[in-house]
Design an enzyme around this catalytic site. Structure first.
Site, PDB file in Angstrom:
ATOM      1  N   GLY A 273       0.795  -1.227   0.032  1.00 53.20           N
ATOM      2  CA  GLY A 273      -0.027   0.037  -0.044  1.00 53.20           C
ATOM      3  C   GLY A 273       0.843   1.278  -0.119  1.00 53.20           C
ATOM      4  N   ILE A 274       0.344   2.536   0.433  1.00 52.75           N
ATOM      5  CA  ILE A 274       0.876   3.797   0.194  1.00 52.75           C
ATOM      6  C   ILE A 274       1.302   4.106   1.633  1.00 52.75           C
ATOM      7  CG2 ILE A 274       0.653   6.134  -0.414  1.00 52.75           C
ATOM      8  CD1 ILE A 274      -1.739   5.374  -1.839  1.00 52.75           C
ATOM      9  N   GLY A 275       2.347   4.714   1.890  1.00 52.31           N
ATOM     10  CA  GLY A 275       2.640   5.246   3.341  1.00 52.31           C
ATOM     11  C   GLY A 275       4.018   4.765   3.898  1.00 52.31           C
ATOM     12  N   ALA A 276       4.082   5.358   5.077  1.00 53.04           N
ATOM     13  CA  ALA A 276       5.227   5.265   5.892  1.00 53.04           C
ATOM     14  C   ALA A 276       5.495   3.712   6.265  1.00 53.04           C
ATOM     15  CB  ALA A 276       5.396   5.765   7.209  1.00 53.04           C
TER      16      ALA A 276
ATOM     17  N   GLU B 223      -1.276  -3.061  -6.671  1.00 50.31           N
ATOM     18  CA  GLU B 223      -1.813  -1.882  -7.178  1.00 50.31           C
ATOM     19  C   GLU B 223      -1.111  -0.793  -7.646  1.00 50.31           C
ATOM     20  OE1 GLU B 223      -5.549  -1.241  -4.973  1.00 50.31           O
ATOM     21  OE2 GLU B 223      -5.061   0.857  -4.757  1.00 50.31           O
TER      22      GLU B 223
HETATM   23  N1  COA Z   1      -8.728   6.519  16.180  1.00 47.04           N
HETATM   24  C1  COA Z   1      -8.373   7.716  16.361  1.00 47.04           C
HETATM   25  N2  COA Z   1      -7.427   8.283  15.418  1.00 47.04           N
HETATM   26  C2  COA Z   1      -6.824   7.280  14.616  1.00 47.04           C
HETATM   27  C3  COA Z   1      -6.886   5.790  14.953  1.00 47.04           C
HETATM   28  C4  COA Z   1      -7.932   5.526  15.697  1.00 47.04           C
HETATM   29  N3  COA Z   1      -8.244   4.103  15.817  1.00 47.04           N
HETATM   30  N4  COA Z   1      -6.099   5.422  13.871  1.00 47.04           N
HETATM   31  C5  COA Z   1      -5.391   6.346  13.276  1.00 47.04           C
HETATM   32  N5  COA Z   1      -5.871   7.496  13.650  1.00 47.04           N
HETATM   33  C6  COA Z   1      -5.272   8.823  13.205  1.00 47.04           C
HETATM   34  C7  COA Z   1      -3.612   8.671  13.274  1.00 47.04           C
HETATM   35  O1  COA Z   1      -3.320   8.890  14.730  1.00 47.04           O
HETATM   36  C8  COA Z   1      -3.411   9.675  12.413  1.00 47.04           C
HETATM   37  O2  COA Z   1      -3.469  11.125  12.752  1.00 47.04           O
HETATM   38  P1  COA Z   1      -2.432  12.203  12.735  1.00 47.04           P
HETATM   39  O3  COA Z   1      -2.329  12.206  11.160  1.00 47.04           O
HETATM   40  O4  COA Z   1      -2.974  13.290  13.400  1.00 47.04           O
HETATM   41  O5  COA Z   1      -1.069  11.436  13.287  1.00 47.04           O
HETATM   42  C9  COA Z   1      -4.490   9.618  11.175  1.00 47.04           C
HETATM   43  O6  COA Z   1      -5.315   8.856  11.920  1.00 47.04           O
HETATM   44  C10 COA Z   1      -3.877   8.546  10.072  1.00 47.04           C
HETATM   45  O7  COA Z   1      -3.387   7.312  10.766  1.00 47.04           O
HETATM   46  P2  COA Z   1      -2.135   6.625  10.095  1.00 47.04           P
HETATM   47  O8  COA Z   1      -1.890   5.340  10.660  1.00 47.04           O
HETATM   48  O9  COA Z   1      -0.979   7.719  10.023  1.00 47.04           O
HETATM   49  O10 COA Z   1      -2.805   6.267   8.574  1.00 47.04           O
HETATM   50  P3  COA Z   1      -2.005   5.947   7.282  1.00 47.04           P
HETATM   51  O11 COA Z   1      -1.824   7.408   6.585  1.00 47.04           O
HETATM   52  O12 COA Z   1      -0.892   5.428   7.463  1.00 47.04           O
HETATM   53  O13 COA Z   1      -3.122   5.225   6.464  1.00 47.04           O
HETATM   54  C11 COA Z   1      -4.881   3.835   6.047  1.00 47.04           C
HETATM   55  C12 COA Z   1      -3.596   4.301   7.126  1.00 47.04           C
HETATM   56  C13 COA Z   1      -5.225   2.550   6.872  1.00 47.04           C
HETATM   57  C14 COA Z   1      -5.795   4.817   6.223  1.00 47.04           C
HETATM   58  C15 COA Z   1      -4.433   3.516   4.669  1.00 47.04           C
HETATM   59  O14 COA Z   1      -3.582   2.664   4.726  1.00 47.04           O
HETATM   60  C16 COA Z   1      -5.677   3.182   3.852  1.00 47.04           C
HETATM   61  O15 COA Z   1      -6.418   3.827   3.238  1.00 47.04           O
HETATM   62  N6  COA Z   1      -5.989   1.816   3.453  1.00 47.04           N
HETATM   63  C17 COA Z   1      -7.135   1.362   3.002  1.00 47.04           C
HETATM   64  C18 COA Z   1      -6.990   1.101   1.518  1.00 47.04           C
HETATM   65  C19 COA Z   1      -5.781   0.051   1.436  1.00 47.04           C
HETATM   66  O16 COA Z   1      -5.300  -0.447   2.119  1.00 47.04           O
HETATM   67  N7  COA Z   1      -5.257   0.305   0.009  1.00 47.04           N
HETATM   68  C20 COA Z   1      -4.130  -0.784  -0.326  1.00 47.04           C
HETATM   69  C21 COA Z   1      -4.043  -0.949  -1.669  1.00 47.04           C
HETATM   70  S1  COA Z   1      -2.995   0.180  -2.479  1.00 47.04           S
END
Ligand code: COA
Length: 431
Positions: free
Chosen positions: A215-218, A238
């Protein structure tokens, strides 16, 4: 029949002329991610005063565009099939909307007329010597939109990298706007110690010769960083970004052991920096193919040792994964997560990994929880989930009972929350 060079010349118009075709109440599909055509978006947005209720269908938006600005919603309403930083606010403020759907399903929604396409606006490369343009960085739903739309308008951009996979002939384009523009870039995600720890656990689950989806991200970026000692990895994903280029240049990703499309990097869209765009341009090893092919679980499952690596916002103690909502606030979408989880489970030797930090909000919220938040969505079901990873380790949930799952997940929760999770579980079991 006219030769394609004459056709090309006859189809060239200005952006303002091209977008005149769009009428009130119609659906306009924008080329996905880096394929969004800036000249056409600008020209269509300039018609705001004369248009009403134009639906703009889109998924990953790389930068805030004119349609997303407050005040535009009477003229243009964005329908996101995935949300990100530039589109969430519009949905929260009811200026835009969200359609839950698998990314792989979008081409069928267009082709079957469930979401009929009036106009598609995309970017392409200039034609090759046979009159074929490359879709560049995005074939995903863009190709299906071209094949289904009443009108196809292309911004022809010499800066768009030429990739292999599928291409579009000038015959299929109704209007061409020749305008070069810098391709949108995505900043490389930064990762720290926490992501490094998660990445190391993920890398421990990746065998030499595996084919990867990321996926995307850190977290995916940190996982790639931890895979520098691996051999002969492959890519069927993807999307992919700069981290994959670094491992390809280091000789770790060779695609040699792939059981389907050996020697090829296969993706449905690409986004990253100029480094990525230079790597993929005219690279015969890179194939950008439609999403109903790349994300098809049966196609994914044909790769032996397929490893799918995705992230989540919460996982409950039975293994239900919420990857798209924070409470009832829609945060993103399913994208390809479920398709890759299911594809990896069909794959001989395959595994799927859901990786997430154990807490959110500076350690005050546990992301491993007894129950998902009220209003949250189940993205990957507990029937599909396999490995869950946090910085505290790996929980293997496949074939495990509810009690075993609760125990394994509690063991990878943040230590500050383990006792309360055990308490909540015991209380629920006693009822
Ligand atoms: N309750 C409250 N806040 C929450 C939370 C929870 N359970 N979980 C995460 N957060 C907050 C985090 O603290 C963070 O806040 P900040 O930006 O103020 O630090 C924010 O939400 C984002 O969380 P993070 O873990 O950094 O998200 P991410 O950018 O790594 O994205 C997904 C994670 C799951 C949203 C992303 O991977 C996604 O969209 N996945 C679905 C689609 C997918 O998997 N595609 C893959 C095929 S390419």
């Amino acid at each position: 029949m006219q030769d394609w060079r004459t056709q090309h010349k006859n189809k060239i118009v200005t952006a303002a002329e091209a977008v005149r075709i769009v009428g009130s109440g119609e659906r306009v599909v924008l080329g996905h991610a880096c394929s969004e055509p800036p000249a056409l978006v600008k020209a269509l947005a300039a018609r705001a005063a004369e248009l009403r209720d134009v639906e703009v269908a889109h998924m990953v938006v790389m930068a805030p565009n004119d349609f997303l600005q407050p005040g535009m919603e009477r003229s243009f309403r964005l329908n996101g099939m995935f949300l990100g930083p530039h589109t969430r606010k519009g949905v929260e403020e009811h200026r835009a909307t969200f359609t839950p759907c698998f990314f792989s399903e979008v081409p069928r929604l267009f082709r079957n007329g469930i979401l009929p396409v009036d106009v598609v606006m995309l970017q392409v490369t200039p034609p090759d010597e046979d009159g074929y343009c490359s879709y560049g960085l995005s074939a995903d739903y863009t190709q299906a939109a071209v094949e289904s739309a009443k009108t196809v308008i292309a911004q022809m951009n010499r800066m768009m990298p030429r990739t292999g996979g599928v291409r579009v002939h000038l015959d299929e384009l109704d209007w061409i706007v020749e305008e070069d523009a810098a391709i949108a870039e995505m900043e490389a995600p930064r990762f720290g110690d926490l992501e490094r720890q998660i990445g190391a656990h993920i890398a421990g689950l990746v065998m030499d010769g595996a084919t990867l989806q990321l996926g995307i991200g850190a977290i995916p970026e940190a996982a790639l960083f931890s895979m520098r000692g691996k051999k002969d990895l492959g890519i069927h994903s993807e999307m992919f970004s700069d981290g994959v280029v670094a491992l390809a240049e280091a000789g770790v990703i060779t695609n040699r052991k792939k059981t389907l499309h050996p020697d090829k990097f296969v993706a449905t869209f690409l986004m990253g920096s100029q480094k990525l765009y230079r790597f993929v341009d005219n690279n015969r090893a890179v194939e950008v193919r439609p999403v109903d092919y790349v994300n098809d679980p049966y196609v994914i499952g044909e790769h032996d040792n397929m490893v799918a690596i995705n992230s989540a916002l919460q996982v409950d103690l039975s293994g239900q994964v919420n990857a798209e909502a924070i409470g009832s606030r829609q945060f993103s979408g399913v994208g390809g997560q479920v398709d890759f989880v299911r594809g990896a489970s069909r794959s001989k030797g395959g595994r799927s990994i859901i990786a997430l930090p154990s807490t959110a909000a500076r350690g005050t919220i546990s992301r491993i929880c007894r129950r998902l938040d009220e209003g949250a969505s189940v993205t990957t079901s507990r029937n599909d989930v396999h490995y869950v990873v946090t910085e505290y380790g790996v929980a293997d949930l496949r074939g495990k009972t509810l009690e075993q799952r609760a125990e394994a997940l509690t063991a990878i929760a943040h230590p500050n929350f383990r006792e309360s999770l055990r308490g909540e579980w015991a209380l629920a079991s006693a009822r």
